[in-house]
Design a protein around this motif. Structure first.
Motif, PDB file in Angstrom:
ATOM      1  N   GLU A   1       0.818  -1.220   0.000  1.00 55.20           N
ATOM      2  CA  GLU A   1       0.000   0.000   0.000  1.00 55.20           C
ATOM      3  C   GLU A   1       0.848   1.264   0.000  1.00 55.20           C
ATOM      4  O   GLU A   1       0.316   2.371  -0.056  1.00 55.20           O
ATOM      5  N   GLY A   2       2.177   1.130   0.116  1.00 49.26           N
ATOM      6  CA  GLY A   2       3.042   2.297   0.136  1.00 49.26           C
ATOM      7  C   GLY A   2       3.194   2.937   1.495  1.00 49.26           C
ATOM      8  O   GLY A   2       3.748   4.042   1.606  1.00 49.26           O
ATOM      9  N   ARG A   3       2.735   2.282   2.548  1.00 47.94           N
ATOM     10  CA  ARG A   3       2.873   2.837   3.904  1.00 47.94           C
ATOM     11  C   ARG A   3       4.301   2.660   4.420  1.00 47.94           C
ATOM     12  O   ARG A   3       4.743   3.403   5.299  1.00 47.94           O
ATOM     13  N   LEU A   4       4.988   1.649   3.927  1.00 51.93           N
ATOM     14  CA  LEU A   4       6.393   1.420   4.273  1.00 51.93           C
ATOM     15  C   LEU A   4       7.191   1.374   2.980  1.00 51.93           C
ATOM     16  O   LEU A   4       6.721   0.851   1.968  1.00 51.93           O
ATOM     17  N   ASP A   5       8.419   1.921   3.034  1.00 51.65           N
ATOM     18  CA  ASP A   5       9.293   1.760   1.869  1.00 51.65           C
ATOM     19  C   ASP A   5      10.066   0.449   2.046  1.00 51.65           C
ATOM     20  O   ASP A   5      10.050  -0.156   3.126  1.00 51.65           O
ATOM     21  N   PRO A   6      10.718  -0.053   0.990  1.00 55.71           N
ATOM     22  CA  PRO A   6      11.384  -1.352   1.077  1.00 55.71           C
ATOM     23  C   PRO A   6      12.408  -1.452   2.206  1.00 55.71           C
ATOM     24  O   PRO A   6      12.540  -2.503   2.840  1.00 55.71           O
ATOM     25  N   GLU A   7      13.138  -0.374   2.463  1.00 53.40           N
ATOM     26  CA  GLU A   7      14.145  -0.422   3.531  1.00 53.40           C
ATOM     27  C   GLU A   7      13.492  -0.566   4.902  1.00 53.40           C
ATOM     28  O   GLU A   7      13.939  -1.370   5.734  1.00 53.40           O
ATOM     29  N   GLU A   8      12.408   0.213   5.138  1.00 51.25           N
ATOM     30  CA  GLU A   8      11.695   0.093   6.418  1.00 51.25           C
ATOM     31  C   GLU A   8      11.107  -1.306   6.569  1.00 51.25           C
ATOM     32  O   GLU A   8      11.150  -1.907   7.648  1.00 51.25           O
ATOM     33  N   HIS A   9      10.523  -1.814   5.473  1.00 51.45           N
ATOM     34  CA  HIS A   9       9.937  -3.148   5.501  1.00 51.45           C
ATOM     35  C   HIS A   9      10.989  -4.190   5.843  1.00 51.45           C
ATOM     36  O   HIS A   9      10.758  -5.081   6.669  1.00 51.45           O
ATOM     37  N   ALA A  10      12.162  -4.094   5.230  1.00 54.53           N
ATOM     38  CA  ALA A  10      13.232  -5.056   5.489  1.00 54.53           C
ATOM     39  C   ALA A  10      13.660  -5.022   6.950  1.00 54.53           C
ATOM     40  O   ALA A  10      13.888  -6.063   7.572  1.00 54.53           O
ATOM     41  N   GLU A  11      13.779  -3.811   7.516  1.00 52.10           N
ATOM     42  CA  GLU A  11      14.194  -3.684   8.913  1.00 52.10           C
ATOM     43  C   GLU A  11      13.161  -4.324   9.848  1.00 52.10           C
ATOM     44  O   GLU A  11      13.524  -5.036  10.799  1.00 52.10           O
ATOM     45  N   ARG A  12      11.883  -4.079   9.555  1.00 57.96           N
ATOM     46  CA  ARG A  12      10.853  -4.615  10.449  1.00 57.96           C
ATOM     47  C   ARG A  12      10.714  -6.129  10.301  1.00 57.96           C
ATOM     48  O   ARG A  12      10.491  -6.837  11.299  1.00 57.96           O
ATOM     49  N   ILE A  13      10.819  -6.621   9.062  1.00 60.75           N
ATOM     50  CA  ILE A  13      10.730  -8.067   8.863  1.00 60.75           C
ATOM     51  C   ILE A  13      11.866  -8.769   9.596  1.00 60.75           C
ATOM     52  O   ILE A  13      11.677  -9.819  10.229  1.00 60.75           O
ATOM     53  N   ASP A  14      13.052  -8.186   9.547  1.00 59.39           N
ATOM     54  CA  ASP A  14      14.190  -8.765  10.269  1.00 59.39           C
ATOM     55  C   ASP A  14      13.898  -8.813  11.765  1.00 59.39           C
ATOM     56  O   ASP A  14      14.186  -9.798  12.439  1.00 59.39           O
ATOM     57  N   ALA A  15      13.282  -7.730  12.286  1.00 62.01           N
ATOM     58  CA  ALA A  15      12.937  -7.688  13.714  1.00 62.01           C
ATOM     59  C   ALA A  15      11.859  -8.712  14.055  1.00 62.01           C
ATOM     60  O   ALA A  15      11.866  -9.298  15.146  1.00 62.01           O
ATOM     61  N   VAL A  16      10.927  -8.946  13.119  1.00 62.94           N
ATOM     62  CA  VAL A  16       9.857  -9.929  13.352  1.00 62.94           C
ATOM     63  C   VAL A  16      10.455 -11.301  13.630  1.00 62.94           C
ATOM     64  O   VAL A  16      10.085 -11.982  14.600  1.00 62.94           O
ATOM     65  N   TYR A  17      11.387 -11.726  12.798  1.00 60.17           N
ATOM     66  CA  TYR A  17      11.908 -13.082  12.923  1.00 60.17           C
ATOM     67  C   TYR A  17      13.028 -13.203  13.952  1.00 60.17           C
ATOM     68  O   TYR A  17      13.536 -14.301  14.199  1.00 60.17           O
ATOM     69  N   ARG A  18      13.385 -12.078  14.590  1.00 62.39           N
ATOM     70  CA  ARG A  18      14.295 -12.127  15.743  1.00 62.39           C
ATOM     71  C   ARG A  18      13.542 -12.026  17.061  1.00 62.39           C
ATOM     72  O   ARG A  18      14.114 -12.258  18.126  1.00 62.39           O
ATOM     73  N   ALA A  19      12.255 -11.662  16.996  1.00 64.98           N
ATOM     74  CA  ALA A  19      11.469 -11.438  18.214  1.00 64.98           C
ATOM     75  C   ALA A  19      11.268 -12.739  18.989  1.00 64.98           C
ATOM     76  O   ALA A  19      11.020 -13.792  18.405  1.00 64.98           O
ATOM     77  N   LYS A  20      11.360 -12.637  20.310  1.00 60.44           N
ATOM     78  CA  LYS A  20      11.180 -13.802  21.175  1.00 60.44           C
ATOM     79  C   LYS A  20       9.811 -13.810  21.855  1.00 60.44           C
ATOM     80  O   LYS A  20       9.281 -14.853  22.202  1.00 60.44           O
ATOM     81  N   THR A  21       9.248 -12.610  22.075  1.00 56.40           N
ATOM     82  CA  THR A  21       7.971 -12.513  22.781  1.00 56.40           C
ATOM     83  C   THR A  21       6.955 -11.744  21.953  1.00 56.40           C
ATOM     84  O   THR A  21       7.302 -11.002  21.027  1.00 56.40           O
ATOM     85  N   VAL A  22       5.686 -11.911  22.314  1.00 59.43           N
ATOM     86  CA  VAL A  22       4.601 -11.190  21.649  1.00 59.43           C
ATOM     87  C   VAL A  22       4.766  -9.690  21.829  1.00 59.43           C
ATOM     88  O   VAL A  22       4.485  -8.895  20.925  1.00 59.43           O
ATOM     89  N   GLY A  23       5.274  -9.279  23.004  1.00 60.95           N
ATOM     90  CA  GLY A  23       5.465  -7.859  23.270  1.00 60.95           C
ATOM     91  C   GLY A  23       6.468  -7.206  22.338  1.00 60.95           C
ATOM     92  O   GLY A  23       6.400  -6.000  22.091  1.00 60.95           O
ATOM     93  N   GLU A  24       7.408  -7.981  21.810  1.00 65.86           N
ATOM     94  CA  GLU A  24       8.380  -7.445  20.852  1.00 65.86           C
ATOM     95  C   GLU A  24       7.777  -7.318  19.461  1.00 65.86           C
ATOM     96  O   GLU A  24       8.267  -6.535  18.636  1.00 65.86           O
ATOM     97  N   LEU A  25       6.720  -8.058  19.174  1.00 68.07           N
ATOM     98  CA  LEU A  25       6.106  -8.036  17.847  1.00 68.07           C
ATOM     99  C   LEU A  25       5.149  -6.865  17.657  1.00 68.07           C
ATOM    100  O   LEU A  25       5.166  -6.207  16.608  1.00 68.07           O
ATOM    101  N   GLU A  26       4.316  -6.617  18.639  1.00 73.19           N
ATOM    102  CA  GLU A  26       3.240  -5.639  18.459  1.00 73.19           C
ATOM    103  C   GLU A  26       3.725  -4.232  18.104  1.00 73.19           C
ATOM    104  O   GLU A  26       3.107  -3.553  17.282  1.00 73.19           O
ATOM    105  N   PRO A  27       4.843  -3.716  18.677  1.00 76.78           N
ATOM    106  CA  PRO A  27       5.292  -2.366  18.288  1.00 76.78           C
ATOM    107  C   PRO A  27       5.650  -2.245  16.808  1.00 76.78           C
ATOM    108  O   PRO A  27       5.637  -1.139  16.262  1.00 76.78           O
ATOM    109  N   LEU A  28       5.919  -3.360  16.153  1.00 75.83           N
ATOM    110  CA  LEU A  28       6.316  -3.319  14.746  1.00 75.83           C
ATOM    111  C   LEU A  28       5.158  -2.960  13.814  1.00 75.83           C
ATOM    112  O   LEU A  28       5.379  -2.574  12.666  1.00 75.83           O
ATOM    113  N   VAL A  29       3.921  -3.090  14.310  1.00 75.51           N
ATOM    114  CA  VAL A  29       2.756  -2.744  13.479  1.00 75.51           C
ATOM    115  C   VAL A  29       1.856  -1.719  14.179  1.00 75.51           C
ATOM    116  O   VAL A  29       0.738  -1.480  13.745  1.00 75.51           O
TER     117      VAL A  29
END
Length: 218
Positions: free
Chosen positions: A42-70
Motif C-alpha cells: 500500500e506504500g505505507r512502508l518503503d522497502p528499507e523500512e519493511h526489510a528492517e521490520r521483517i528482520d525484527a519480526v523473525y528475531r522477536a522472542k515474545t509477543v510484546g516485541e512483535l506488536e510495536p512493529l505494526v
C-alpha cells in the motif's frame, strides 16, 4: 479439650503471564509479517523500512516485541482486509484462504516433489534462498498465487511447461524475472507470481518436458 483438625494448606495459583511476555510462536510472527507485507504493497512502508521490520519480526522472542512493529499501521479490519487472530491464537483461525509459508533467513528452504499446492504461498527470503518446484505438485485450485519478498535473497520457481504463468512485481537494485506465458489449454492452472525483490531476485523457469498430466485435477 477437643482435638482441633489441622487446617489444610491451600496452594496459591501462580499469577498468569502477561500477554506481552508470552513466547511468540511462528504463527504470531507470520501474522505480523502479513500486516507488514500489506503495508509495503500500500506504500505505507518503503522497502528499507519493511526489510528492517521483517528482520525484527523473525528475531522477536515474545509477543510484546512483535506488536510495536505494526503499532503505527492500520489494523486489517480498518483497511477492509480479513481479520487476523490475536497473539497466541492458532494461525488457522484467520478468515483467509488456505495458505503456505516458506521462509529462508540466512539459510535455505524448498518445496519439491509430490506436494499439494495451496491457494496462496507466501515466500520470504532474507539473505537466503528459496526453491519452489511445481513440476510434480498437485494443484487443488485452478489459480494459485505465490507472494514473494526477496531481500538480499533469491527465489527460484520451477513450473511445468503446460501451465499459464503471470507476473506482477518489481525489483529495486534486484531482479523480478517473471515472463508471462499463456498455456494453449484455457483450462490449464494459472500461476500468479507477485511481490518484489530488494537487492535480491525472483525467477520463474519453465521446465521443458515436465507437464501436468491431469490439468483438471483441482
Amino acid at each position: 479439650m477437643t482435638d482441633q483438625q489441622p487446617v489444610p494448606l491451600t496452594k496459591t495459583a501462580p499469577a498468569p503471564v502477561p500477554a506481552a511476555e508470552l513466547r511468540a510462536s511462528d504463527a504470531d510472527r507470520d501474522r505480523i509479517a502479513d500486516v507488514l507485507r500489506e503495508a509495503l504493497a500500500e506504500g505505507r512502508l518503503d522497502p528499507e523500512e519493511h526489510a528492517e521490520r521483517i528482520d525484527a519480526v523473525y528475531r522477536a522472542k515474545t509477543v510484546g516485541e512483535l506488536e510495536p512493529l505494526v503499532r503505527d499501521l492500520p489494523s486489517p479490519a480498518a483497511s477492509g482486509r480479513a481479520a487476523v487472530p490475536a497473539p497466541g491464537q492458532p494461525y488457522g483461525a484467520r478468515a483467509l484462504p488456505a495458505s503456505d509459508n516458506l521462509t529462508a533467513i540466512f539459510g535455505g528452504a524448498a518445496r519439491k516433489g509430490r506436494w499439494r499446492v495451496r491457494r496462496t504461498t507466501r515466500v520470504l527470503a532474507i539473505f537466503g534462498g528459496v526453491e519452489i518446484d511445481l513440476t510434480e505438485a498437485l494443484f487443488e485450485h485452478r489459480e494459485i498465487v505465490i507472494d514473494v519478498s526477496a531481500i538480499f535473497g533469491g527465489v527460484e520457481i520451477k513450473v511445468p511447461e503446460n501451465v499459464t504463468v503471470r507476473g506482477d512485481g518489481g525489483g529495486i537494485f534486484g531482479g523480478f524475472d517473471i515472463k508471462t506465458y499463456e498455456a494453449p489449454d484455457p483450462e490449464a492452472p494459472v500461476i500468479v507470481v507477485r511481490g518484489f525483490a530488494f537487492f535480491g531476485g525472483a525467477e520463474v523457469k519453465r521446465k521443458r518436458g515436465k507437464r501436468l498430466k491431469n490439468l483438471r485435477s483441482y
